[in-house]
Design an enzyme around this catalytic site. Structure first.
Site, mmCIF file in Angstrom:
data_model
loop_
_atom_site.group_PDB
_atom_site.id
_atom_site.type_symbol
_atom_site.label_atom_id
_atom_site.label_comp_id
_atom_site.label_asym_id
_atom_site.label_seq_id
_atom_site.Cartn_x
_atom_site.Cartn_y
_atom_site.Cartn_z
ATOM 1 N N ASP A 1 0.859 -1.183 0.000
ATOM 2 C CA ASP A 1 0.000 0.000 0.000
ATOM 3 C C ASP A 1 0.902 1.242 0.000
ATOM 4 O O ASP A 1 1.822 1.342 0.810
ATOM 5 C CB ASP A 1 -0.862 -0.061 1.275
ATOM 6 N N ASP B 1 2.624 5.053 -5.518
ATOM 7 C CA ASP B 1 1.843 6.279 -5.340
ATOM 8 C C ASP B 1 2.713 7.497 -5.633
ATOM 9 O O ASP B 1 3.480 7.954 -4.794
ATOM 10 C CB ASP B 1 1.307 6.346 -3.907
ATOM 11 N N HIS C 1 -8.132 9.600 3.960
ATOM 12 C CA HIS C 1 -7.462 8.676 4.886
ATOM 13 C C HIS C 1 -7.786 9.006 6.348
ATOM 14 O O HIS C 1 -7.990 10.165 6.693
ATOM 15 C CB HIS C 1 -5.944 8.739 4.683
#
Ligand SMILES: [Zn+2]
Length: 333
Positions: free
Chosen positions: A94, A116, A190
Site C-alpha cells: 500500500d 503512489d 485517509h
C-alpha cells in the site's frame, strides 16, 4: 528473490476482471498484527471471498517486512487449514513511495504493489509508475497507480487538501504507465477524521456529523473514459459510530470522528470500483474491544484475554464489509 506464486498468493488481474464484470469490489484490508491477519483470513474463508491483504510502509516499519511476508504465506496455509481449497489472497504493498521500495516487495514475494506518485508533478508520476510497471510485469506482479490527491493522514501519507482526479488525464496516464488499476480521488479520505466539522452537516436528531457525498459524477466520467478498467478507492473506512461510542465510553477521546457512509461505498462497488481500502475501521474495532474489555476486567493482564475479543470484533467487521458493503462473498473460484 521469491516469486509470489511459490507462496500460494495470486495477483489482482483475474480478481479485478471478475469484480468489474460482476459489479462487486474486493476488500483490501491493511494488517500489522497476527490477530488482524487471523481475523481477515477467517472472514474471507467463512464468506468465500477473495481478499487483498495490504502492507503500508508504516506496517513494514512496525512489524518488519520479512515477518509480514511470512505472515501472508501463513495466511494462505491457514485458509487451507480452515477448509478453503483454493484461497485467493493477494499480498499488496500500500502506498509504495519509490521504485526501490516496490522492487524490494516484488523481490520478496508480494503479488501486487501500489506505486503512489500522486503528490509528484504529472510527468514525474508517469515516469516512475512506468518504471515500476515494467519491473513488476516481468514477474507477473500487478501494479496500482494513483492520480489525484486524497486528503487525510495514513501512516506516512498525509495531505491537507484533496484534488479530485481529472477525468481528462486518465486515458493518457493509464496508457503511458501500463498500470493494472488506478486509485482515484473522488472525496474519500485517509484516517478516522476524514472531514472537518465545517465540511459536514449535522444530523438534527443525533447531533452526529454527516459527511459530504462522494463525487460520483467524477467516477462516472472516469468510467466512460476507461470502460472496464479497474478503479480503486482509498480511505474508505466508514468509521462505525458504535465503535467510536464504545471507545469514548471506556476512556477514549475521539470527538467528531467521521467516515464514508456505507451506502455510498455499496453504490461505488457496483461500478468499475473493484478494490476498496479499509484500514481505520479495523483499528477502531480492535481498540473499542480492548478498551471495553480492560475497563470491565481491571484485574486481567494476559494479552490473550483482551486480544481475543479484539480479534472477534475485527472479524465481525470484516464479514459485515464483505457481505453487506462490497458484495464479494461467494465469489471464490
Ligand atoms: Zn491509501
Amino acid at each position: 528473490m521469491v516469486n509470489y506464486k511459490d507462496l500460494g498468493l495470486v495477483n489482482t488481474r483475474e480478481m479485478f476482471k471478475k469484480a468489474v464484470a460482476g459489479g462487486y469490489a474486493i476488500p483490501a484490508f491493511n494488517f500489522n498484527t497476527m490477530e488482524q491477519m487471523q481475523a481477515i483470513v477467517q472472514a474471507a474463508v467463512e464468506t468465500k471471498s477473495p481478499v487483498i491483504m495490504q502492507v503500508s510502509k508504516g506496517a513494514r516499519n512496525y512489524a518488519n517486512a520479512t515477518i509480514l511476508r511470512y505472515m501472508a504465506e501463513g495466511a494462505v496455509a491457514y485458509a487451507k487449514e480452515l477448509g478453503c481449497k483454493n484461497p485467493e489472497i493477494v499480498l499488496h504493498l500500500d502506498h509504495g513511495d519509490s521504485f526501490e521500495l516496490c522492487k524490494d516487495c516484488i523481490d520478496m514475494g508480494f503479488s501486487s504493489v501500489m506505486y503512489d506518485g500522486s503528490s509528484l508533478p504529472y510527468e514525474e508520476n508517469i515516469k516512475i509508475s512506468r518504471q515500476v510497471v515494467e519491473y513488476a510485469h516481468k514477474y507477473d506482479v500487478t501494479v496500482e497507480c494513483e492520480l489525484g490527491v486524497l486528503a487525510g493522514v495514513e501512516d506516512e501519507v498525509a495531505s491537507e487538501v484533496s484534488h479530485y482526479t481529472k477525468p481528462e488525464e486518465v486515458i493518457d496516464f493509464a496508457t503511458r504507465t501500463g498500470c493494472d488499476s488506478l486509485a482515484i480521488s473522488i472525496g474519500t479520505s485517509h484516517g478516522a477524521y476524514k472531514f472537518k466539522p465545517e465540511q459536514c452537516t449535522r444530523d438534527p436528531k443525533t447531533g452526529k456529523l454527516v459527511p459530504p457525498p462522494l463525487a460520483f459524477d467524477v467516477l462516472h466520467e472516469i468510467e466512460k473514459k476507461l470502460p472496464g478498467f479497474p478503479i480503486v478507492l482509498h480511505g474508505s473506512s466508514s468509521v462505525p459510530q458504535e465503535e467510536v461510542d464504545t471507545i469514548n465510553k471506556y476512556g477514549g477521546n475521539l470527538p467528531d470522528a467521521v467516515g464514508i457512509p456505507e451506502e455510498q461505498l455499496r453504490e461505488a462497488s457496483k461500478s468499475a470500483v473493484c478494490k476498496i481500502n479499509i484500514d481505520s475501521d479495523s483499528r477502531l474495532a480492535m481498540t473499542a474491544a480492548i478498551r471495553k474489555y480492560l475497563a470491565e476486567h481491571p484485574d486481567h493482564f494476559d494479552p490473550r484475554q483482551y486480544l481475543k475479543p479484539a480479534r472477534e470484533n475485527m472479524k465481525k467487521m470484516y464479514i459485515h464489509k464483505i457481505v453487506n458493503v462490497l458484495g464479494s462473498d461467494g465469489k471464490l473460484g
